[in-house]
Scaffold this motif. Structure first.
Motif, PDB file in Angstrom:
ATOM      1  N   PRO A  79      -6.440  -7.362  12.719  1.00 11.80           N
ATOM      2  CA  PRO A  79      -5.015  -7.390  12.360  1.00 11.80           C
ATOM      3  C   PRO A  79      -4.180  -8.426  13.118  1.00 11.80           C
ATOM      4  N   ALA A 158       4.880  -6.255   8.001  1.00 17.66           N
ATOM      5  CA  ALA A 158       3.807  -5.592   7.238  1.00 17.66           C
ATOM      6  C   ALA A 158       3.885  -5.916   5.749  1.00 17.66           C
ATOM      7  N   GLY A 159       4.203  -7.171   5.433  1.00 14.75           N
ATOM      8  CA  GLY A 159       4.221  -7.607   4.033  1.00 14.75           C
ATOM      9  C   GLY A 159       5.438  -7.150   3.260  1.00 14.75           C
ATOM     10  N   LYS A 160       6.363  -6.416   3.910  1.00 11.10           N
ATOM     11  CA  LYS A 160       7.494  -5.861   3.165  1.00 11.10           C
ATOM     12  C   LYS A 160       8.750  -6.700   3.302  1.00 11.10           C
ATOM     13  N   LYS A 223      -1.114  -7.514  -5.617  1.00 12.42           N
ATOM     14  CA  LYS A 223      -0.272  -6.902  -4.585  1.00 12.42           C
ATOM     15  C   LYS A 223       0.455  -5.649  -5.057  1.00 12.42           C
ATOM     16  N   THR A 234       2.137  -3.621  -2.203  1.00 14.04           N
ATOM     17  CA  THR A 234       1.222  -2.904  -1.309  1.00 14.04           C
ATOM     18  C   THR A 234       0.530  -3.951  -0.440  1.00 14.04           C
ATOM     19  N   GLY A 235      -0.363  -3.489   0.408  1.00 15.86           N
ATOM     20  CA  GLY A 235      -1.198  -4.439   1.144  1.00 15.86           C
ATOM     21  C   GLY A 235      -2.212  -5.136   0.265  1.00 15.86           C
ATOM     22  N   ASN A 294      -1.230 -16.813   7.010  1.00 14.56           N
ATOM     23  CA  ASN A 294      -1.634 -15.702   7.861  1.00 14.56           C
ATOM     24  C   ASN A 294      -2.620 -16.265   8.882  1.00 14.56           C
ATOM     25  N   ASP A 299      -6.890  -8.474   4.041  1.00 12.44           N
ATOM     26  CA  ASP A 299      -7.408  -7.170   3.658  1.00 12.44           C
ATOM     27  C   ASP A 299      -6.714  -6.770   2.363  1.00 12.44           C
ATOM     28  N   PRO A 348       2.197   3.235  -2.062  1.00 11.68           N
ATOM     29  CA  PRO A 348       2.521   2.873  -0.679  1.00 11.68           C
ATOM     30  C   PRO A 348       3.674   3.652  -0.072  1.00 11.68           C
ATOM     31  N   ARG A 387      -4.528   3.232   1.827  1.00  7.32           N
ATOM     32  CA  ARG A 387      -5.668   2.653   1.102  1.00  7.32           C
ATOM     33  C   ARG A 387      -6.927   3.266   1.700  1.00  7.32           C
TER      34      ARG A 387
END
Ligand code: AMP
Ligand code: GLY
Length: 431
Positions: A79, A158-160, A223, A234-235, A294, A299, A348, A387
Motif C-alpha cells: 500500500p 483512498a481514491g475518493k 472503478k 470503488t477501489g 501511483n 489492486d 463501498p 472487497r
C-alpha cells in the motif's frame, strides 16, 4: 541477497493485506530463490502461501524491528500509506533491502500537486491545471473554466478525493466540500482544478530501479460499483489485460514520453524512483495523457498482471533494489487475464464482516482465487473487508479469460456477495 550465500534461500516480507499482497506472495512463492514468505498483516489467502505476521502495515517501527530480528532479505511494500510515511527510508537507514520508493519519491502519488508540477516541468503529457490553498482564489479561477473540470484533493484520500464535474454548480459544490467542509481533512489542504479530458483509460505500471524502467502489460480496470459503470467509485471491481485497443507502439510511446522522463526527472532531483511506477492514462485525441501516478502495485491490477508475468518476481524486485534491472528479466505470457472482484453487501459503503465464505474448493483448477478482505475464524473462512476476494483466470483472449473468471465466481458463495457482471464486456470499445 548480500548477507546470504548464493545457495541460501531468501526470506521475504510482504507488507499489506489485500488481494494485491496475496498475488505478490503467490508469485514470489514460485521463485526458486525464495525460502520463507512472511506477510504483515496478511489475510486468509496469504496465510496459505506464507506465514501471516500480525503487524499493521502502518506500524513502521514494529515492522522494522521484525524484519531485522527475522533476517528478512527483501521487504516488498503493497500500500501507498507506509511508502508516503517513509518506510523505505527507515529500512534503508537500518541497512535492510526494501522494494519501494522513498517518502520523497512517493510524493508522485501522495501529492497530486507535486505530481502535476513535476509533469509540467518535465513536459510529460498531462491536462492543464492550477493548484489552490485558498477557497476564494479557487472560486475565481473556476469562472472562465466552467466547461468541464475535475477537482481533486491533492493528498492521499483512498481514491475518493477526485470529483469529475459536469457543470459550474458541481464544481462549486466540490470546492466547498473539500475546502470549506474539509471532507478529506488534511488531504484537501491543497486542491487541484484540472482540465477535464475524455477518452478510454488504460493503466501502465512499470518496474523501476531508479534509472531503468521496464513497463508491465497494460491493464484496464472497472472503478464503479455497478454494471454499466454506474454507482459509486470503488477501489476496483474488476480488471483485464491487455486492453485490445493498445499495442506495442502505444507502450513504447508511454515509455518514451511518460515513464522514462519521470524516472530521469526524479533521479535529477536526487530522489531516484525505485519501485513500481504506475501511470493512470487517458487516451485523449492528442495522445496518451497522465491522469495520475501511483507509486506501487495496483489492486486489483496486480491480480491480472502477475499471472501474466513470465519471469522471476523475486529476481526482478531484487534487481530493482540493487539498481541492476534489465528488460530481459521481464517477459509476458501470450493471451489475456481477467479478474472479477466479489465484494461484501453494502461495499463501498458500510458492510458487515464475518460472513462465512464457501465453495473455494469447487473452483476450477484454471482459476486463481486471490483473497483480500478475508480472515479465518474458528477454521472457517469469513469476510473481513469490503472487497472480499477476486477470481482471476488466463485465456487465449479477454473473452475466454473473463468467462473462466466468472466460472470461478459461480462456485464461491457468501451472503449478499456482490460483483459486476460486465467485466470485459465490449472490451474493444469501452473506456
Ligand atoms: P485519479 O485518481 O486522479 O486517477 O482519478 C480517478 C478517476 O477520475 C480517473 O480514473 C478518471 O476516470 C477520472 N479523472 C481524473 N482526472 C481526470 C481528468 N483530468 N479528466 C477526466 N477524468 C479524470
Ligand atoms: N485500483 C486502483 C489502485 O490500485 O490505485
Amino acid at each position: 541477497m548480500k548477507a546470504k550465500g548464493r545457495r541460501q534461500k531468501l526470506t521475504v516480507l510482504v507488507i499489506g493485506s489485500g488481494g494485491r499482497e496475496h498475488a505478490l506472495a503467490w508469485k514470489l512463492a514460485q521463485s526458486p530463490q525464495i525460502g520463507e514468505i512472511l506477510v504483515a498483516p496478511g489475510n486468509g489467502g496469504t496465510g496459505l502461501v506464507g506465514r501471516n505476521v500480525p503487524i499493521p502495515a502502518a506500524d513502521i517501527p514494529t515492522l522494522l524491528q521484525f524484519a531485522g530480528e527475522n533476517k528478512v532479505d527483501l521487504t516488498v511494500v503493497g500500500p501507498e500509506a507506509p511508502l508516503a510515511a517513509g518506510i523505505v527510508d527507515a529500512f534503508q537507514t537500518a541497512g535492510l533491502p526494501i522494494f519501494g520508493p522513498t517518502g520523497v519519491a512517493a510524493q508522485l502519488e501522495a501529492s497530486k500537486a507535486f505530481a502535476k508540477q513535476f509533469m509540467r516541468e518535465h513536459a510529460i503529457p498531462t491536462g492543464d491545471f492550477a493548484v489552490f490553498t485558498e477557497y476564494e482564489a479557487a472560486m475565481a479561477y473556476l469562472a472562465p473554466h466552467s466547461g468541464g473540470v475535475v477537482i481533486k484533493a491533492s493528498g492521499l484520500a483512498a481514491g475518493k478525493g477526485v470529483i469529475v464535474c459536469d457543470d459550474m454548480a458541481e464544481a462549486e459544490a466540490a470546492l466547498r466540500q473539500i475546502m470549506v467542509e474539509k471532507a478529506f481533512g488534511a488531504a484537501g489542504a491543497e486542491v487541484l482544478i484540472e482540465e477535464r479530458l475524455s477518452g478510454p483509460e488504460v493503466s501502465v505500471l512499470a518496474f523501476c530501479d531508479g534509472r531503468t524502467v521496464v513497463p508491465m502489460i497494460p491493464v484496464r480496470d472497472y472503478k464503479r460499483a455497478y454494471d454499466g459503470d454506474r454507482g459509486p467509485n470503488t477501489g476496483g471491481m474488476g480488471v483485464f489485460a491487455p486492453p485490445p485497443d493498445v499495442d506495442d507502439a502505444f507502450l513504447d510511446e508511454v515509455t518514451r514520453a511518460v515513464l522514462q522522463p519521470t524516472a530521469a526527472g526524479m533521479a535529477a532531483r536526487g530522489a531516484p524512483f525505485v519501485g513500481v511506477l504506475y501511470a493512470g492514462l487517458m487516451l485523449a485525441e492528442s495522445g496518451p495523457q497522465v491522469l495520475e501516478f501511483n507509486c506501487r502495485f495496483g489492486d486489483p491490477e496486480t491480480q491480472v498482471i502477475l499471472p501474466m508475468l513470465d519471469g522471476d518476481l523475486a529476481e526482478i524486485l531484487s534487481a530493482c533494489v540493487e539498481r541492476r534491472l534489465l528488460p530481459q528479466m521481464v517477459g509476458w505470457h501470450p493471451g489475456a487475464c481477467a479478474a472479477v472482484v466479489m465484494a461484501a453487501p453494502g461495499y463501498p459503503g458500510t458492510y458487515a464482516k464475518g460472513l462465512p465464505i464457501t465453495g473455494l474448493d469447487g473452483v476450477p483448477p484454471d482459476v486463481m482465487v486471490f483473497q483480500a478482505g478475508t480472515a479465518v475464524s474458528n477454521d472457517q473462512l469469513v469476510t473481513n473487508g469490503g472487497r472480499a476476494l477476486a477470481t482471476a483466470a488466463r485465456g487465449a483472449d479477454v473473452a475466454t479469460a473473463v468467462s473462466r473468471a466468472y466460472a470461478g465466481v459461480g462456485r464461491i458463495h457468501f451472503e449478499g456477495a456482490h460483483y459486476r457482471r460486465d467485466i470485459g464486456r465490449g472490451a474493444e470499445e469501452r473506456g
